[in-house]
Design a protein around this motif. Structure first.
Motif, PDB file in Angstrom:
ATOM      1  N   LEU A  85       0.832  -1.193   0.000  1.00 41.37           N
ATOM      2  CA  LEU A  85       0.000   0.000   0.000  1.00 41.37           C
ATOM      3  C   LEU A  85       0.874   1.252   0.000  1.00 41.37           C
ATOM      4  N   LYS A  86       0.362   2.272  -0.601  1.00 43.87           N
ATOM      5  CA  LYS A  86       1.108   3.509  -0.842  1.00 43.87           C
ATOM      6  C   LYS A  86       1.590   4.145   0.466  1.00 43.87           C
ATOM      7  N   ASN A  87       2.828   4.610   0.444  1.00 40.40           N
ATOM      8  CA  ASN A  87       3.405   5.419   1.522  1.00 40.40           C
ATOM      9  C   ASN A  87       3.394   4.729   2.882  1.00 40.40           C
ATOM     10  N   THR A  88       3.575   3.434   2.897  1.00 40.96           N
ATOM     11  CA  THR A  88       3.612   2.708   4.172  1.00 40.96           C
ATOM     12  C   THR A  88       4.999   2.171   4.489  1.00 40.96           C
ATOM     13  N   PHE A  89       5.702   1.677   3.474  1.00 39.95           N
ATOM     14  CA  PHE A  89       6.973   1.005   3.750  1.00 39.95           C
ATOM     15  C   PHE A  89       8.074   1.973   4.165  1.00 39.95           C
ATOM     16  N   ARG A  90       7.969   3.238   3.767  1.00 37.08           N
ATOM     17  CA  ARG A  90       8.922   4.228   4.285  1.00 37.08           C
ATOM     18  C   ARG A  90       8.802   4.329   5.800  1.00 37.08           C
ATOM     19  N   ASN A  91       7.555   4.328   6.288  1.00 40.09           N
ATOM     20  CA  ASN A  91       7.331   4.404   7.734  1.00 40.09           C
ATOM     21  C   ASN A  91       7.856   3.157   8.438  1.00 40.09           C
ATOM     22  N   LEU A  92       7.644   2.002   7.816  1.00 45.30           N
ATOM     23  CA  LEU A  92       8.144   0.761   8.407  1.00 45.30           C
ATOM     24  C   LEU A  92       9.670   0.767   8.496  1.00 45.30           C
ATOM     25  N   LEU A  93      10.309   1.198   7.414  1.00 45.54           N
ATOM     26  CA  LEU A  93      11.774   1.230   7.412  1.00 45.54           C
ATOM     27  C   LEU A  93      12.314   2.234   8.414  1.00 45.54           C
ATOM     28  N   GLU A  94      11.673   3.381   8.499  1.00 47.53           N
ATOM     29  CA  GLU A  94      12.123   4.395   9.453  1.00 47.53           C
ATOM     30  C   GLU A  94      12.083   3.845  10.877  1.00 47.53           C
ATOM     31  N   LEU A  95      11.005   3.156  11.213  1.00 47.09           N
ATOM     32  CA  LEU A  95      10.868   2.584  12.548  1.00 47.09           C
ATOM     33  C   LEU A  95      11.863   1.448  12.759  1.00 47.09           C
ATOM     34  N   ALA A  96      12.028   0.596  11.758  1.00 47.83           N
ATOM     35  CA  ALA A  96      12.938  -0.538  11.880  1.00 47.83           C
ATOM     36  C   ALA A  96      14.377  -0.086  12.103  1.00 47.83           C
ATOM     37  N   TYR A  97      14.800   0.947  11.371  1.00 45.41           N
ATOM     38  CA  TYR A  97      16.150   1.474  11.539  1.00 45.41           C
ATOM     39  C   TYR A  97      16.306   2.164  12.892  1.00 45.41           C
ATOM     40  N   GLU A  98      15.303   2.951  13.247  1.00 46.27           N
ATOM     41  CA  GLU A  98      15.378   3.701  14.515  1.00 46.27           C
ATOM     42  C   GLU A  98      15.507   2.761  15.705  1.00 46.27           C
ATOM     43  N   LYS A  99      14.747   1.675  15.686  1.00 45.12           N
ATOM     44  CA  LYS A  99      14.720   0.752  16.818  1.00 45.12           C
ATOM     45  C   LYS A  99      15.680  -0.426  16.643  1.00 45.12           C
ATOM     46  N   GLN A 100      16.355  -0.484  15.493  1.00 43.74           N
ATOM     47  CA  GLN A 100      17.288  -1.588  15.192  1.00 43.74           C
ATOM     48  C   GLN A 100      16.599  -2.945  15.365  1.00 43.74           C
ATOM     49  N   LEU A 101      15.493  -3.092  14.675  1.00 45.39           N
ATOM     50  CA  LEU A 101      14.646  -4.253  14.854  1.00 45.39           C
ATOM     51  C   LEU A 101      15.119  -5.460  14.042  1.00 45.39           C
ATOM     52  N   ASP A 102      14.924  -6.628  14.630  1.00 44.46           N
ATOM     53  CA  ASP A 102      15.097  -7.871  13.889  1.00 44.46           C
ATOM     54  C   ASP A 102      13.851  -8.170  13.072  1.00 44.46           C
ATOM     55  N   VAL A 103      12.688  -7.888  13.654  1.00 41.61           N
ATOM     56  CA  VAL A 103      11.406  -8.154  12.999  1.00 41.61           C
ATOM     57  C   VAL A 103      10.421  -7.047  13.336  1.00 41.61           C
ATOM     58  N   LEU A 104       9.685  -6.611  12.319  1.00 42.36           N
ATOM     59  CA  LEU A 104       8.588  -5.658  12.516  1.00 42.36           C
ATOM     60  C   LEU A 104       7.352  -6.229  11.846  1.00 42.36           C
ATOM     61  N   GLU A 105       6.314  -6.488  12.670  1.00 42.36           N
ATOM     62  CA  GLU A 105       5.072  -7.053  12.158  1.00 42.36           C
ATOM     63  C   GLU A 105       4.034  -5.952  12.001  1.00 42.36           C
ATOM     64  N   PHE A 106       3.201  -6.053  10.967  1.00 45.61           N
ATOM     65  CA  PHE A 106       2.221  -4.996  10.672  1.00 45.61           C
ATOM     66  C   PHE A 106       0.935  -5.601  10.131  1.00 45.61           C
ATOM     67  N   GLY A 107      -0.062  -4.753   9.908  1.00 48.42           N
ATOM     68  CA  GLY A 107      -1.375  -5.208   9.491  1.00 48.42           C
ATOM     69  C   GLY A 107      -1.513  -5.346   7.983  1.00 48.42           C
ATOM     70  N   ALA A 108      -2.633  -5.928   7.579  1.00 43.02           N
ATOM     71  CA  ALA A 108      -2.915  -6.145   6.158  1.00 43.02           C
ATOM     72  C   ALA A 108      -4.415  -6.027   5.921  1.00 43.02           C
ATOM     73  N   ILE A 109      -4.775  -5.875   4.665  1.00 43.03           N
ATOM     74  CA  ILE A 109      -6.170  -5.984   4.264  1.00 43.03           C
ATOM     75  C   ILE A 109      -6.287  -7.144   3.295  1.00 43.03           C
ATOM     76  N   ARG A 110      -7.469  -7.694   3.211  1.00 46.36           N
ATOM     77  CA  ARG A 110      -7.764  -8.686   2.180  1.00 46.36           C
ATOM     78  C   ARG A 110      -8.684  -8.041   1.164  1.00 46.36           C
TER      79      ARG A 110
END
Length: 321
Positions: free
Chosen positions: A98-123
């Motif tokens: 979905l548009k303009n979502t993965f930038r936010n995921l990457l920003e959070l993953a880098y900031e927190k130095q995450l091994d895994v980041l889980e998120f929601g989805a639609i069907r």
């Protein structure tokens, strides 16, 4: 490279274009992506579509890798071996981001130095109209070990609603089982057993297509059902063995609930088993017993399913199945 999108391709010429273009048309800002398409001996024109997109978008890094048929898990492993991104996302070829979502995921993953980041989805249906929302969880910006995470979040078996740190996966040698169904479940059980920094966010970032022609939604042939049950036993046994990696008794118990949940489904498929003869059913039960999965006495996390497992264990012990 910030993120690698790994897309297995097999007989998906109708959908692969949308999956790829959802990445290419996104707004990436400072982040760089690559798309790794793994052609698993697709018999249709899927790779022709991929090559046309690659030609039209020379500024996008698109890698095409062909291999002998290894199934979804094998294709993902090949993609991981060839990825260069700091983070990995396993995108199925009939889904899209979905548009303009993965930038936010990457920003959070880098900031927190995450091994895994889980998120929601639609069907969505085949007209791409939303059906519902799934996998909506959050850790409220808190970071947990994988062990703690499995006790507070009902994590999805799917690998398609998480981004993974590539170096973490490589360092821990975590791969998918190849040529089996339900390969996501043991992959994630191992991931959370070994992860140190895990978060969930309630951002919806991907759309899953409910493809009416999918084999998992059509009437199962007896050959398919037999393989599916055998694969389910293999996968469930793997999860049972992985439970030993969990040091905390509560988290180990959570994984055992998942095992019990799967065993219930397997026993029901054997019992119902239209198209399976008595010998095949007996062989499947023997396989369950040899793997320590039958009888299996444990809560499933669902009262109706736990009662069903108790009854199925009883029926099996009386040799009625």
């Amino acid at each position: 490279m910030n993120i690698s999108f790994i897309i297995p391709v097999y007989n998906v010429e109708k959908y692969i274009g949308k999956a790829m273009m959802s990445i290419i048309d996104d707004n990436w800002g400072k982040y760089k992506y690559e798309i790794i398409v793994v052609d698993d001996e697709s018999p249709d024109n899927s790779i022709t579509v991929v090559k046309e997109i690659k030609t039209r978008h020379p500024d996008s890094i698109i890698k095409i890798i062909s291999q002998k048929n290894k199934g979804l898990g094998g294709a993902r492993n090949t993609g991981l071996e060839n990825a260069e991104g700091d983070y990995i996302f396993f995108l199925d070829s009939d889904d899209y981001i979905l548009k303009n979502t993965f930038r936010n995921l990457l920003e959070l993953a880098y900031e927190k130095q995450l091994d895994v980041l889980e998120f929601g989805a639609i069907r969505v249906d085949e007209e791409y109209k939303q059906i519902d929302e799934i996998f909506i969880n959050t850790t409220n910006n808190n970071i947990y070990t994988g062990e703690h995470y499995v006790n507070i979040i009902n994590f999805a078996n799917s690998a398609c609603n998480k981004i993974y740190n590539r170096e973490f996966l490589i360092r821990q040698n975590i791969l998918f089982i190849e040529r089996v169904y339900i390969e996501d479940a043991p992959f994630n059980v191992e991931v959370f057993a070994k992860a140190s920094n895990v978060m969930a966010i309630d951002l919806i970032a991907v759309a899953y297509l409910q493809n009416a022609s999918s084999i998992t939604r059509n009437k199962r042939t007896s050959a398919y059902l037999l393989k599916f049950i055998k694969d389910s036993i293999l996968v469930t046994n793997r999860i049972k063995n992985l439970a030993a990696f969990y040091i905390d008794s509560n988290s180990e118990n959570t994984i055992k609930k998942k095992v019990a949940f799967f065993v219930t489904g397997i026993l029901w498929m054997i019992l119902k088993g239209n198209g399976l003869d008595k010998l095949q059913k007996k062989e499947l039960l023997t396989q369950l017993k040899e793997n320590g999965l039958f009888p299996y006495y444990h809560k499933t996390g669902s009262l109706p399913r736990t009662i069903m497992l108790f009854i199925l264990n009883l029926i099996g012990s009386l040799r009625i199945i």
